[in-house]
Write a protein that holds these residues in place. Structure first.
Motif, PDB file in Angstrom:
ATOM      1  N   LEU A 150       3.611  -8.448   4.755  1.00  0.00           N
ATOM      2  CA  LEU A 150       4.849  -7.672   4.746  1.00  0.00           C
ATOM      3  C   LEU A 150       6.086  -8.508   5.057  1.00  0.00           C
ATOM      4  CD1 LEU A 150       3.566  -4.410   6.424  1.00  0.00           C
ATOM      5  CD2 LEU A 150       4.150  -4.784   4.011  1.00  0.00           C
ATOM      6  N   GLU A 151       5.895  -9.747   5.478  1.00  0.00           N
ATOM      7  CA  GLU A 151       7.040 -10.635   5.667  1.00  0.00           C
ATOM      8  C   GLU A 151       7.673 -11.000   4.326  1.00  0.00           C
ATOM      9  OE1 GLU A 151       5.678 -13.998   7.919  1.00  0.00           O
ATOM     10  OE2 GLU A 151       5.648 -12.866   9.795  1.00  0.00           O
ATOM     11  N   GLU A 152       6.897 -10.938   3.241  1.00  0.00           N
ATOM     12  CA  GLU A 152       7.391 -11.372   1.940  1.00  0.00           C
ATOM     13  C   GLU A 152       7.412 -10.291   0.866  1.00  0.00           C
ATOM     14  OE1 GLU A 152       6.156 -15.188   0.478  1.00  0.00           O
ATOM     15  OE2 GLU A 152       5.329 -15.691   2.453  1.00  0.00           O
ATOM     16  N   LEU A 153       6.628  -9.230   1.044  1.00  0.00           N
ATOM     17  CA  LEU A 153       6.520  -8.206   0.001  1.00  0.00           C
ATOM     18  C   LEU A 153       6.922  -6.847   0.564  1.00  0.00           C
ATOM     19  CD1 LEU A 153       3.103  -9.269  -1.581  1.00  0.00           C
ATOM     20  CD2 LEU A 153       5.399  -9.788  -2.413  1.00  0.00           C
ATOM     21  N   PRO A 154       7.372  -5.920  -0.303  1.00  0.00           N
ATOM     22  CA  PRO A 154       7.810  -4.603   0.159  1.00  0.00           C
ATOM     23  C   PRO A 154       6.661  -3.742   0.679  1.00  0.00           C
ATOM     24  CG  PRO A 154       7.938  -4.734  -2.240  1.00  0.00           C
ATOM     25  CD  PRO A 154       7.556  -6.096  -1.746  1.00  0.00           C
ATOM     26  N   VAL A 155       6.953  -2.952   1.702  1.00  0.00           N
ATOM     27  CA  VAL A 155       5.926  -2.206   2.417  1.00  0.00           C
ATOM     28  C   VAL A 155       5.233  -1.150   1.543  1.00  0.00           C
ATOM     29  CG1 VAL A 155       7.501  -0.497   3.429  1.00  0.00           C
ATOM     30  CG2 VAL A 155       5.377  -1.067   4.602  1.00  0.00           C
ATOM     31  N   GLY A 156       5.958  -0.442   0.696  1.00  0.00           N
ATOM     32  CA  GLY A 156       5.356   0.628  -0.102  1.00  0.00           C
ATOM     33  C   GLY A 156       4.228   0.148  -1.002  1.00  0.00           C
ATOM     34  N   PRO A 157       4.527  -0.778  -1.899  1.00  0.00           N
ATOM     35  CA  PRO A 157       3.464  -1.275  -2.784  1.00  0.00           C
ATOM     36  C   PRO A 157       2.346  -2.000  -2.040  1.00  0.00           C
ATOM     37  CG  PRO A 157       5.617  -1.776  -3.702  1.00  0.00           C
ATOM     38  CD  PRO A 157       5.849  -1.254  -2.317  1.00  0.00           C
ATOM     39  N   ALA A 182       0.187   0.673  -0.266  1.00  0.00           N
ATOM     40  CA  ALA A 182      -0.552   1.438  -1.277  1.00  0.00           C
ATOM     41  C   ALA A 182      -1.707   0.620  -1.839  1.00  0.00           C
ATOM     42  CB  ALA A 182       0.392   1.869  -2.398  1.00  0.00           C
ATOM     43  N   THR A 183      -1.458  -0.640  -2.119  1.00  0.00           N
ATOM     44  CA  THR A 183      -2.504  -1.514  -2.651  1.00  0.00           C
ATOM     45  C   THR A 183      -3.610  -1.715  -1.627  1.00  0.00           C
ATOM     46  OG1 THR A 183      -0.870  -2.635  -4.026  1.00  0.00           O
ATOM     47  CG2 THR A 183      -2.958  -3.797  -3.635  1.00  0.00           C
ATOM     48  N   TRP A 184      -3.239  -1.978  -0.389  1.00  0.00           N
ATOM     49  CA  TRP A 184      -4.208  -2.188   0.684  1.00  0.00           C
ATOM     50  C   TRP A 184      -5.080  -0.955   0.875  1.00  0.00           C
ATOM     51  CZ3 TRP A 184      -3.894  -0.342   6.035  1.00  0.00           C
ATOM     52  CH2 TRP A 184      -4.828  -0.949   6.872  1.00  0.00           C
ATOM     53  N   ALA A 185      -4.446   0.195   0.947  1.00  0.00           N
ATOM     54  CA  ALA A 185      -5.201   1.430   1.166  1.00  0.00           C
ATOM     55  C   ALA A 185      -6.083   1.762  -0.034  1.00  0.00           C
ATOM     56  CB  ALA A 185      -4.238   2.585   1.445  1.00  0.00           C
ATOM     57  N   CYS A 222       0.848   1.936 -11.280  1.00  0.00           N
ATOM     58  CA  CYS A 222       2.218   2.400 -11.547  1.00  0.00           C
ATOM     59  C   CYS A 222       3.188   1.856 -10.506  1.00  0.00           C
ATOM     60  CB  CYS A 222       2.279   3.924 -11.567  1.00  0.00           C
ATOM     61  SG  CYS A 222       1.528   4.651 -13.031  1.00  0.00           S
ATOM     62  N   LEU A 223       2.792   1.907  -9.252  1.00  0.00           N
ATOM     63  CA  LEU A 223       3.661   1.446  -8.181  1.00  0.00           C
ATOM     64  C   LEU A 223       3.921  -0.054  -8.261  1.00  0.00           C
ATOM     65  CD1 LEU A 223       5.127   2.604  -5.728  1.00  0.00           C
ATOM     66  CD2 LEU A 223       3.109   2.111  -4.380  1.00  0.00           C
ATOM     67  N   ASN A 224       2.907  -0.819  -8.623  1.00  0.00           N
ATOM     68  CA  ASN A 224       3.035  -2.272  -8.632  1.00  0.00           C
ATOM     69  C   ASN A 224       3.512  -2.866  -9.945  1.00  0.00           C
ATOM     70  OD1 ASN A 224       2.108  -3.587  -6.040  1.00  0.00           O
ATOM     71  ND2 ASN A 224       0.530  -2.049  -6.345  1.00  0.00           N
ATOM     72  N   SER A 264       6.732   0.544 -11.814  1.00  0.00           N
ATOM     73  CA  SER A 264       7.884   0.872 -10.978  1.00  0.00           C
ATOM     74  C   SER A 264       8.759  -0.345 -10.707  1.00  0.00           C
ATOM     75  CB  SER A 264       7.391   1.450  -9.656  1.00  0.00           C
ATOM     76  OG  SER A 264       8.438   1.562  -8.737  1.00  0.00           O
ATOM     77  N   ASP A 265      10.031  -0.092 -10.501  1.00  0.00           N
ATOM     78  CA  ASP A 265      10.950  -1.156 -10.079  1.00  0.00           C
ATOM     79  C   ASP A 265      10.877  -1.403  -8.576  1.00  0.00           C
ATOM     80  OD1 ASP A 265      11.952  -1.646 -12.627  1.00  0.00           O
ATOM     81  OD2 ASP A 265      13.526  -0.131 -12.427  1.00  0.00           O
ATOM     82  N   MET A 266      10.064  -0.617  -7.878  1.00  0.00           N
ATOM     83  CA  MET A 266       9.944  -0.756  -6.431  1.00  0.00           C
ATOM     84  C   MET A 266       9.295  -2.077  -6.039  1.00  0.00           C
ATOM     85  SD  MET A 266       8.089   1.873  -3.868  1.00  0.00           S
ATOM     86  CE  MET A 266       8.447   1.832  -2.145  1.00  0.00           C
ATOM     87  N   SER A 267       8.379  -2.548  -6.852  1.00  0.00           N
ATOM     88  CA  SER A 267       7.626  -3.750  -6.532  1.00  0.00           C
ATOM     89  C   SER A 267       8.377  -5.002  -6.966  1.00  0.00           C
ATOM     90  CB  SER A 267       6.274  -3.686  -7.240  1.00  0.00           C
ATOM     91  OG  SER A 267       5.496  -4.795  -6.874  1.00  0.00           O
ATOM     92  N   VAL A 268       7.946  -6.115  -6.406  1.00  0.00           N
ATOM     93  CA  VAL A 268       8.483  -7.406  -6.809  1.00  0.00           C
ATOM     94  C   VAL A 268       7.750  -7.834  -8.084  1.00  0.00           C
ATOM     95  CG1 VAL A 268       8.775  -9.817  -6.135  1.00  0.00           C
ATOM     96  CG2 VAL A 268       8.933  -8.015  -4.414  1.00  0.00           C
ATOM     97  N   HIS A 269       8.471  -8.032  -9.158  1.00  0.00           N
ATOM     98  CA  HIS A 269       7.827  -8.409 -10.440  1.00  0.00           C
ATOM     99  C   HIS A 269       8.068  -9.865 -10.713  1.00  0.00           C
ATOM    100  CE1 HIS A 269       7.335  -4.183 -12.175  1.00  0.00           C
ATOM    101  NE2 HIS A 269       7.778  -4.033 -10.938  1.00  0.00           N
TER     102      HIS A 269
END
Length: 110
Positions: free
Chosen positions: A51-58, A61-64, A100-102, A105-110
């Motif tokens: 989480l130091e480098e990537l957004p918490v939502g994606p 979600a991926t971890w879970a 979809c989230l990763n 979506s624009d939420m994730s780092v692409h």
């Protein structure tokens, strides 16, 4: 270190912790009980580094999601648990949601 490698290690650690939870027999067996604490502790530590480098939502979600799918697979293979059609559809929806989230979506780092 690569945040995706850290995330994978966090997922694997969580799988170890969850499998050990099943084997701990209500925390009555010391070695599996210790593996629960170590597995989950390491999983959360590695997740915090991710989480130091990537957004918490994606990330969460991926971890879970991969934890759910992985533990389900272990349950089928190692513990003889059975999946019905609804379970398979549910797992597919979980994976589709993470995709979809990763990816979409624009939420994730692409």
């Amino acid at each position: 270190m690569n945040p995706y490698a850290l995330l994978l290690a966090a997922i694997l650690s969580e799988l170890v912790g969850t499998i050990a939870l099943k084997l701990s027999d209500g925390f009555s067996k010391p070695l599996p009980s210790l593996a629960v604490v170590v597995g989950y502790g390491l999983a959360f530590y590695l997740l915090s580094l991710t989480l130091e480098e990537l957004p918490v939502g994606p990330v969460y979600a991926t971890w879970a999601a991969l934890g759910i799918v992985g533990v389900t697979a272990v349950g089928v293979v190692a513990f003889g648990e059975r999946l019905d059609g609804a379970a398979i559809v549910g797992l597919a929806f979980i994976l589709a949601g993470v995709y979809c989230l990763n990816v979409v979506s624009d939420m994730s780092v692409h």
